[in-house]
Design a protein around this motif. Structure first.
Motif, PDB file in Angstrom:
ATOM      1  N   THR A   1       0.945  -0.740  -0.003  1.00 48.56           N
ATOM      2  CA  THR A   1       0.117   0.378  -0.545  1.00 48.56           C
ATOM      3  C   THR A   1       1.382   1.116  -0.117  1.00 48.56           C
ATOM      4  N   ASN A   2      -0.094   2.004  -0.051  1.00 46.48           N
ATOM      5  CA  ASN A   2       1.254   3.297   0.868  1.00 46.48           C
ATOM      6  C   ASN A   2       1.734   3.543   1.643  1.00 46.48           C
ATOM      7  N   PHE A   3       1.445   2.817   2.453  1.00 44.92           N
ATOM      8  CA  PHE A   3       1.659   2.917   3.533  1.00 44.92           C
ATOM      9  C   PHE A   3       2.631   2.208   4.534  1.00 44.92           C
ATOM     10  N   TYR A   4       2.935   0.737   3.795  1.00 42.74           N
ATOM     11  CA  TYR A   4       3.425  -0.502   3.882  1.00 42.74           C
ATOM     12  C   TYR A   4       3.285  -1.911   3.593  1.00 42.74           C
ATOM     13  N   THR A   5       4.360  -2.323   3.644  1.00 40.92           N
ATOM     14  CA  THR A   5       4.275  -3.845   2.505  1.00 40.92           C
ATOM     15  C   THR A   5       4.564  -5.130   3.474  1.00 40.92           C
ATOM     16  N   ASN A   6       3.646  -6.036   2.790  1.00 45.89           N
ATOM     17  CA  ASN A   6       4.077  -7.258   3.758  1.00 45.89           C
ATOM     18  C   ASN A   6       4.063  -8.584   3.081  1.00 45.89           C
ATOM     19  N   TYR A   7       5.336  -8.682   2.802  1.00 47.55           N
ATOM     20  CA  TYR A   7       4.720 -11.216   2.585  1.00 47.55           C
ATOM     21  C   TYR A   7       4.681 -11.298   3.731  1.00 47.55           C
ATOM     22  N   TYR A   8       3.813 -12.620   2.716  1.00 43.96           N
ATOM     23  CA  TYR A   8       3.352 -14.244   3.673  1.00 43.96           C
ATOM     24  C   TYR A   8       3.684 -15.008   2.891  1.00 43.96           C
ATOM     25  N   ILE A   9       3.682 -16.389   3.119  1.00 42.33           N
ATOM     26  CA  ILE A   9       4.085 -17.690   2.859  1.00 42.33           C
ATOM     27  C   ILE A   9       2.927 -18.080   2.879  1.00 42.33           C
ATOM     28  N   THR A  10       2.334 -18.255   1.726  1.00 43.82           N
ATOM     29  CA  THR A  10       0.979 -19.203   1.760  1.00 43.82           C
ATOM     30  C   THR A  10       0.640 -20.068   0.850  1.00 43.82           C
TER      31      THR A  10
ATOM     32  N   ASN B   1      -7.036 -14.974   2.218  1.00 44.94           N
ATOM     33  CA  ASN B   1      -6.272 -13.931   3.468  1.00 44.94           C
ATOM     34  C   ASN B   1      -5.849 -15.219   4.364  1.00 44.94           C
ATOM     35  N   THR B   2      -5.610 -16.423   4.091  1.00 46.47           N
ATOM     36  CA  THR B   2      -4.613 -16.907   4.973  1.00 46.47           C
ATOM     37  C   THR B   2      -3.457 -17.519   4.475  1.00 46.47           C
ATOM     38  N   GLY B   3      -2.101 -17.603   5.574  1.00 45.77           N
ATOM     39  CA  GLY B   3      -0.533 -17.420   5.339  1.00 45.77           C
ATOM     40  C   GLY B   3       0.455 -17.073   6.361  1.00 45.77           C
ATOM     41  N   ILE B   4       1.902 -17.296   6.050  1.00 40.45           N
ATOM     42  CA  ILE B   4       2.826 -17.319   7.531  1.00 40.45           C
ATOM     43  C   ILE B   4       2.852 -15.775   7.603  1.00 40.45           C
ATOM     44  N   SER B   5       1.839 -15.241   8.436  1.00 41.54           N
ATOM     45  CA  SER B   5       2.734 -13.215   8.529  1.00 41.54           C
ATOM     46  C   SER B   5       4.282 -13.847   8.894  1.00 41.54           C
ATOM     47  N   LEU B   6       5.656 -12.827   8.161  1.00 40.57           N
ATOM     48  CA  LEU B   6       6.434 -12.752   8.491  1.00 40.57           C
ATOM     49  C   LEU B   6       6.691 -11.633   9.736  1.00 40.57           C
ATOM     50  N   TYR B   7       7.634 -11.886  10.717  1.00 40.68           N
ATOM     51  CA  TYR B   7       7.969 -11.281  11.620  1.00 40.68           C
ATOM     52  C   TYR B   7       9.082 -10.087  11.455  1.00 40.68           C
ATOM     53  N   ALA B   8       8.740  -8.910  11.391  1.00 37.04           N
ATOM     54  CA  ALA B   8       9.715  -7.533  10.865  1.00 37.04           C
ATOM     55  C   ALA B   8       9.207  -6.578  10.950  1.00 37.04           C
ATOM     56  N   SER B   9      10.143  -5.512  11.332  1.00 39.90           N
ATOM     57  CA  SER B   9       9.926  -4.122  11.371  1.00 39.90           C
ATOM     58  C   SER B   9       9.505  -3.490  10.244  1.00 39.90           C
ATOM     59  N   SER B  10       9.808  -3.906   9.134  1.00 41.13           N
ATOM     60  CA  SER B  10       9.703  -3.257   7.588  1.00 41.13           C
ATOM     61  C   SER B  10       9.287  -4.476   6.554  1.00 41.13           C
ATOM     62  N   GLY B  11       8.605  -4.451   5.783  1.00 42.37           N
ATOM     63  CA  GLY B  11       8.538  -5.304   4.675  1.00 42.37           C
ATOM     64  C   GLY B  11       9.431  -5.328   3.979  1.00 42.37           C
ATOM     65  N   ASN B  12      10.411  -4.173   4.309  1.00 39.90           N
ATOM     66  CA  ASN B  12      11.792  -4.465   3.093  1.00 39.90           C
ATOM     67  C   ASN B  12      12.467  -4.906   3.905  1.00 39.90           C
ATOM     68  N   GLN B  13      12.816  -5.077   4.613  1.00 45.75           N
ATOM     69  CA  GLN B  13      14.194  -6.351   5.361  1.00 45.75           C
ATOM     70  C   GLN B  13      13.575  -7.813   4.321  1.00 45.75           C
ATOM     71  N   TYR B  14      12.312  -8.352   3.893  1.00 45.76           N
ATOM     72  CA  TYR B  14      11.815  -9.192   3.000  1.00 45.76           C
ATOM     73  C   TYR B  14      11.695  -8.762   1.486  1.00 45.76           C
ATOM     74  N   SER B  15      12.800  -7.635   1.460  1.00 45.34           N
ATOM     75  CA  SER B  15      12.348  -7.048  -0.008  1.00 45.34           C
ATOM     76  C   SER B  15      13.574  -8.408  -1.229  1.00 45.34           C
ATOM     77  N   TRP B  16      13.758  -9.024  -0.831  1.00 45.69           N
ATOM     78  CA  TRP B  16      14.607  -9.728  -1.144  1.00 45.69           C
ATOM     79  C   TRP B  16      13.543 -11.043  -1.901  1.00 45.69           C
ATOM     80  N   LEU B  17      12.204 -10.945  -1.547  1.00 46.80           N
ATOM     81  CA  LEU B  17      11.217 -11.889  -1.872  1.00 46.80           C
ATOM     82  C   LEU B  17      10.574 -11.471  -3.294  1.00 46.80           C
TER      83      LEU B  17
END
Length: 575
Positions: free
Chosen positions: A500-509, A515-531
């Protein structure tokens, strides 16, 4: 790097004390300021003002000082309003902080300011910084702009020391290099985030570097630095380390670019062999080992930034019974010493350049003593000391540290020092620490660790304890009230990205449409941008259960992602 040798030498030649400013508030006539002639090893001689930046740097904190120089760089606050400037003269530089005077000067102006010499550091960082010997940013809190000639002078400071980004970053934090100008070849990289811009000033290996300091999410850098036109390019750059950021996991110099000296910097190709050894080989080899490190050394080196190809490497040992190189893999065999000769040959335009260095290597006797397995550490009582021998696994996320893995299990290790700069995935280590459990959650980990041995070895971490017969849906349904924080699951799944304009999240599903899946523990979606490289298709994931914060559902930390041929490991804290 000489680390202020120029100014230490000048200090020895000049035994006079810095003269503080007059007690009166009347303006100083810069034309009447006395000058001091400094003899140097070559002409022309340097004439240093009695109100020089060097003398201001040497003044004790709290001293009232008067300084004359040329405005070399203006900084801005979070509202992009001028809040200070870098002042430079013919011998040194120093930062002048003052939002009441910075709006009234222009880069190139010759000014005289009065103020208080200080080393500024945030109160919240002071305790951590003292651990590294860092005392703050050398600057003047200016109270008065005494005079401004309002002319534009050339920003030509011949005293600026040529060095490298790597050498600056390796400078001990107890050396007062802040706000002192250096000239470096640099590779500029711009990274656009959501609502912010990061600029990185990297060395010419493209990896060693740090980010440009900003108070307004990088929104000032495009406009004020001129770096926008040099994204992905190599330049010759004047910069300062404005300060050092101290955290529980380490300390890091932070840069501000001053000006681009040469936008078309040409690397001297006759120095490729020295560069190749220093940047690509030296850090792979340690001065001492306890066991066989099985370290693979490069046979040839290429660089896309400079660029060059096929700098050929060779290695010879003076004592192969202690250290040997077999098919470019370094092995140790018996206790003793050996000298390793590292040689590089590079050919270009019918010319050949060579360089060699010698590294003395000691193989020490190993007497580790009794240690626990990971499983035994997990089963130990809370707050008891444990001593574990295992292999360093992938990084934690939103926590400093890594996973420690052996055949018996997996446990998170939370570090209080910058251990990931000396540890690498695959190192066999012996650590001692406190077996801990996160308050109000089920997260088990080892804390307050001491690093007793790094046995290296480039080991593949064990997967014997990993759980392999479940799915992403099963993982997401785990009961948070029960302890799962030492479990790692392996399964095939997909990546779902929500931006979104405010955040990015990644899920493993199992199903990206649900709408189900594993929420990844992170302070920012950028920590998982390599996904982002895995948004299409199904892959094999190794995911540890996270419960650092008490929630109604567990979260995951990815250890690795594999397409069946190539594996990407989570190296967040190792970068």
């Amino acid at each position: 790097m000489k680390n202020n040798s120029l100014f230490k030498g000048a200090s020895l030649l000049l035994s006079m004390m810095f003269i503080a400013s007059c007690a009166t508030s009347s303006p100083v006539d810069s034309s009447s300021i006395d000058d001091t002639t400094i003899p140097t090893s070559s002409s022309p001689t340097i004439v240093e003002s009695e109100y020089s930046c060097r003398k201001a740097r040497e003044a004790s904190d709290g001293s009232e000082v008067t300084v004359e120089g040329i405005v070399a760089k203006i900084t801005v606050n979070d509202k992009q309003e001028p809040d200070g400037f870098l002042l430079a003269d013919n011998v040194s530089s120093i930062y002048v902080y003052g939002s009441s005077i910075a709006p009234y000067v222009t880069v190139g102006n010759k000014v005289v300011v009065k103020g208080t010499k200080t080393h500024y550091i945030l109160e919240t960082e002071a305790a951590l910084a003292s651990k590294y010997g860092y005392i703050g940013s050398s600057q003047i809190n200016a109270t008065e702009l005494v005079s401004d000639d309002e002319k534009i002078h050339d920003l030509d400071f011949p005293w600026v020391e040529p060095t490298t980004v790597k050498d600056i970053l390796n400078t001990p934090f107890d050396q007062d290099i802040t706000t002192l100008m250096y000239r470096v070849p640099a590779y500029i990289r711009r990274s656009q985030g959501q609502g912010f811009v990061n600029y990185y000033i990297n060395d010419l290996d493209g990896e060693t570097g740090t980010y440009v300091y900003t108070k307004c999410n990088g929104n000032d850098i495009d406009k004020a630095s001129g770096l926008l036109n040099y994204d992905g390019k190599m330049v010759l750059l004047n910069l300062i380390a404005i300060n050092a950021k101290a955290t529980a996991t380490g300390c890091n110099w932070r840069f501000i670019p001053v000006n681009i000296v040469d936008p078309a910097y040409d690397f001297p190709f006759n120095t490729v062999p020295e560069f190749a050894i220093e940047y690509y080989v030296n850090d792979l080899i340690k001065d001492s080992y306890y066991t066989d490190p099985s370290t693979e050394l490069p046979s040839s080196i290429s660089n896309d930034i400079i660029p060059f190809e096929n700098a050929l490497m060779t290695y010879t040992s003076s004592n192969t019974s202690v250290v040997s190189i077999d098919n470019n893999v370094l092995h140790t065999h018996s206790v003793g010493e050996a000298t390793l000769t590292i040689s590089c040959e590079y050919s270009r335009n019918n010319k050949t350049y060579n360089h060699s260095v010698e590294r003395k290597i000691e193989v020490k006797p190993l007497n580790v003593g009794e240690t626990l397995t990971v499983k035994q550490a997990i089963e130990a009582e809370v707050d008891t000391e444990v001593r574990v021998r295992a292999v360093v696994g992938p990084s934690l996320v939103n926590q400093k540290g890594f996973y420690l893995i052996d055949d018996s299990g997996v446990i998170a290790v939370r570090t209080s020092e910058d251990i990931p700069t000396t540890y690498h995935i695959g190192d066999e280590v012996v650590i001692k620490g406190k077996r801990s459990k996160q308050a109000d959650s089920q997260q088990i980990y080892i804390d307050n660790i001491q690093c007793e041995y790094n046995l290296y070895g480039n080991h593949e971490y064990s997967r014997k304890s990993f759980i392999k017969d479940k799915t992403a849906t099963y993982f997401a349904s785990l009961d948070v009230e029960n302890d799962h924080s030492t479990e790692v699951y392996v399964f095939s799944a997909k990546v779902k990205k929500v931006a979104t304009n405010f955040y990015t999240n990644y899920y493993i599903t199992d199903d990206v449409e649900s709408n189900t899946g594993i929420s990844l523990y992170a302070s920012s979606g950028n920590q998982y941008s390599w996904l982002d490289n895995y948004l299409e298709g199904e892959y094999t994931f190794e995911i540890a259960v996270c419960n650092w914060n008490y929630k109604k559902f567990v979260r995951g930390c990815i250890l690795s992602v594999s397409d069946g041929t190539n594996t990407t490991y989570n190296t967040l804290n190792f970068n």
